[in-house]
Motif scaffolding. Structure first.
Motif, PDB file in Angstrom:
ATOM      1  N   ALA A 149      40.941  37.811  34.068  1.00  0.00           N
ATOM      2  CA  ALA A 149      40.846  38.367  35.418  1.00  0.00           C
ATOM      3  C   ALA A 149      42.208  38.714  35.998  1.00  0.00           C
ATOM      4  N   ASN A 150      43.274  38.136  35.468  1.00  0.00           N
ATOM      5  CA  ASN A 150      44.625  38.419  35.963  1.00  0.00           C
ATOM      6  C   ASN A 150      45.313  39.535  35.196  1.00  0.00           C
ATOM      7  N   ASP A 166      38.983  53.462  43.466  1.00  0.00           N
ATOM      8  CA  ASP A 166      39.086  52.871  44.804  1.00  0.00           C
ATOM      9  C   ASP A 166      37.985  51.837  45.038  1.00  0.00           C
ATOM     10  N   GLU A 167      36.767  52.185  44.630  1.00  0.00           N
ATOM     11  CA  GLU A 167      35.619  51.325  44.935  1.00  0.00           C
ATOM     12  C   GLU A 167      35.556  50.082  44.051  1.00  0.00           C
ATOM     13  N   VAL A 168      35.914  50.204  42.782  1.00  0.00           N
ATOM     14  CA  VAL A 168      35.808  49.058  41.881  1.00  0.00           C
ATOM     15  C   VAL A 168      36.843  47.996  42.250  1.00  0.00           C
ATOM     16  N   LEU A 180      35.350  46.228  45.189  1.00  0.00           N
ATOM     17  CA  LEU A 180      34.160  45.465  44.826  1.00  0.00           C
ATOM     18  C   LEU A 180      34.527  44.140  44.174  1.00  0.00           C
ATOM     19  N   TYR A 181      35.689  44.109  43.516  1.00  0.00           N
ATOM     20  CA  TYR A 181      36.147  42.882  42.841  1.00  0.00           C
ATOM     21  C   TYR A 181      37.563  42.536  43.315  1.00  0.00           C
ATOM     22  N   PRO A 182      37.694  42.023  44.532  1.00  0.00           N
ATOM     23  CA  PRO A 182      39.039  41.729  45.071  1.00  0.00           C
ATOM     24  C   PRO A 182      39.766  40.619  44.332  1.00  0.00           C
ATOM     25  N   ASN A 183      39.047  39.776  43.591  1.00  0.00           N
ATOM     26  CA  ASN A 183      39.677  38.659  42.879  1.00  0.00           C
ATOM     27  C   ASN A 183      40.163  39.030  41.481  1.00  0.00           C
ATOM     28  N   ILE A 184      39.925  40.270  41.082  1.00  0.00           N
ATOM     29  CA  ILE A 184      40.360  40.721  39.759  1.00  0.00           C
ATOM     30  C   ILE A 184      41.625  41.564  39.906  1.00  0.00           C
ATOM     31  N   ARG A 185      42.591  41.325  39.040  1.00  0.00           N
ATOM     32  CA  ARG A 185      43.817  42.127  39.020  1.00  0.00           C
ATOM     33  C   ARG A 185      43.686  43.167  37.909  1.00  0.00           C
TER      34      ARG A 185
END
Length: 500
Positions: free
Chosen positions: A204-205, A300-302, A305-310
């Protein structure tokens, strides 16, 4: 209003108790449905409640069985059924299927309830949709001109529009209209988040995604319904305005089959590091919409939609090979892995000091005509290049630099982010990453072949996109079962001992 939401734990307990009786009376059927039951047993719909609750008022007749209908739609595709009315009748007449979905036998919803839920999940006015179906529209014949193999259809009015939307995305001012938002949130919160926690999507990082669009054929007739009296006059090939059962569908070019199609464009974003090729985001667009435009919106949307993913790496095909996309990726601190158009030319003006020109692979050439050696990206200076002789420890024939390290130059990606990406196109890393682009193509295969989402012959973008989301959920559930080896049967067989 929305009836009281049944917790996932309660659904699981009720399902096990009901399956216990079926295991003794009809064990063979339970065993045959083991994987399907296991998938729905693992699917936790609790995160959907805060998403779906605002869609209902606080007064009126309670809407019940909403969770069961969602499970039923997922099970419908799993069982290779594509007709909702037939499936609703089948479920209501089968005690085991009712139990799996969470319905009480004799109280299973009719097919109209399925369509009502889909209308509510789609954030666009149904009344407006009905008016559009009744409204007369001009007849547009199937285009005759065929494009070259692998080429995308682009309308003339699209010139410069990618730059416009990329600029809006950088300022966070893209248009917000997105009727599929609730369905996207359902996929994200109920399925993708858990797949990420299970380690099925990658780091995720340091997240990598692959994106591509694919044709989604409509089940409607592109000729429409004539309302004129030309036929009575002996005119059979008229072009009078007519009604269309699918006002959302348009003509687009299918570059894979090299033919025109009538329908939508389904844009998929896949976790490219996933060993199961799992989709994390789907978006609908008009058939003639170029992938380069949809890519701006999806990026932009993805991310929102996943603010915790870098999000770190972006893999795409040549349709996204344009300067606005590279600049947007640069703004998002994402590394592009996009093949360069064969017609691209490297600049020979305003060259960095010590560079004579560039070769066909984008490598800088020193004043002596020898390519520099690419040493990779050196943050924040840019792509580092060293003298080829000094890098290999060979005596050089020139004295361009007195340094024992040799002449070193840096080319920043913003010098030309398209021609000089952070990872050089001729590097092994770039080539290996670009191979992962096929993950999104395998996602398309799972949706369109394994779950055959076009078999329903849906006549609206709403119905088509709902099928695509339910198929994507099934793809994730299949991965959960394969990854964990979970089966519902041992839990049922252990239940009598626990009850005693």
């Amino acid at each position: 209003m929305l009836q009281e939401w049944i917790a996932h734990q309660e659904y699981q307990n009720n399902l096990l108790l009901k399956l216990l009786s079926f295991l003794y009376s009809d064990r063979e059927k339970v065993v045959s449905l083991d994987k399907s039951i296991s998938k729905l047993y693992l699917l936790n719909l609790n995160p959907l409640y805060p998403i779906i609750k605002p869609l209902y008022s606080n007064t009126g007749r309670p809407a019940k069985n909403q969770q069961g209908i969602i499970r039923s739609l997922i099970l419908m595709l799993d069982q290779d059924e594509h007709d909702i009315p037939k499936w609703a009748v089948k479920v209501s007449s089968d005690r085991l299927l009712c139990a799996i979905c969470g319905f009480e036998y004799g109280d299973a919803p009719a097919f109209s309830s399925y369509y009502d839920l889909v209308k509510r999940l789609w954030q666009a006015s149904h009344k407006v949709q009905v008016k559009r179906k009744k409204k007369l529209r001009s007849f547009y014949a199937k285009p005759r001109k065929k494009l070259k193999a692998g080429k995308k259809y682009t309308l003339p009015k699209h010139n410069g529009v990618v730059k416009k939307f990329a600029s809006l995305a950088i300022r966070d001012k893209l248009p917000k209209y997105r009727p599929e938002f609730v369905l996207q949130a359902f996929l994200a919160r109920c399925v993708v988040d858990k797949s990420l926690d299970m380690g099925l999507l990658g780091d995720a990082n340091n997240f990598s995604i692959a994106a591509d669009g694919t044709p989604f054929y409509s089940g409607a007739n592109h000729y429409g319904v004539k309302v004129c009296d030309c036929k009575s006059k002996g005119i059979y090939n008229c072009h009078c305005p007519r009604r269309y059962s699918d006002p959302d569908a348009t003509w687009g070019w299918d570059s894979y089959r090299e033919q025109w199609f009538y329908g939508d464009n389904l844009f998929c974003t896949t976790a490219s590091d996933s060993p199961y090729d799992l989709p994390i985001y789907l978006r609908k667009a008009q058939a003639q919409r170029h992938d380069s435009i949809i890519a701006i919106f999806s990026l932009d949307e993805v991310r929102k939609l996943y603010p915790n993913i870098r999000f770190k790496n972006y893999i795409a095909d040549g349709a996204m090979d344009n300067y606005p996309t590279y600049k947007l990726l640069q703004h998002y601190n994402m590394i592009p892995f996009i093949p360069l158009d064969s017609d691209a030319k490297y600049p020979n003006k305003d060259l960095p000091p010590g560079v004579l020109c560039f070769d066909d692979n984008g490598n800088p050439i020193c004043m002596g005509g020898i390519p520099y050696h690419n040493c990779g990206y050196s943050y924040p200076k840019g792509i580092k290049y060293r003298c080829w002789f000094d890098y290999h420890g060979i005596e050089k024939p020139c004295s361009c630099s007195n340094s024992p390290y040799g002449r070193t130059i840096y080319i920043k990606p913003d010098y030309d982010p398209r021609l000089f990406p952070p990872v050089a196109r001729d590097s092994k890393t770039f080539k290996e990453m670009l191979k992962r682009r096929t993950t999104v193509e395998r996602t398309h295969k799972r949706l369109f072949k394994d779950y055959d989402i076009e078999a329903g012959n849906c006549r609206s973008a709403r119905e088509r996109f709902t099928r695509a989301i339910m198929a994507a959920v099934n793809v994730h559930l299949d991965a959960w079962i394969k990854h964990t080896g979970f089966s519902i049967l041992p839990l049922i067989e252990e239940l009598p001992g626990k009850i005693a």
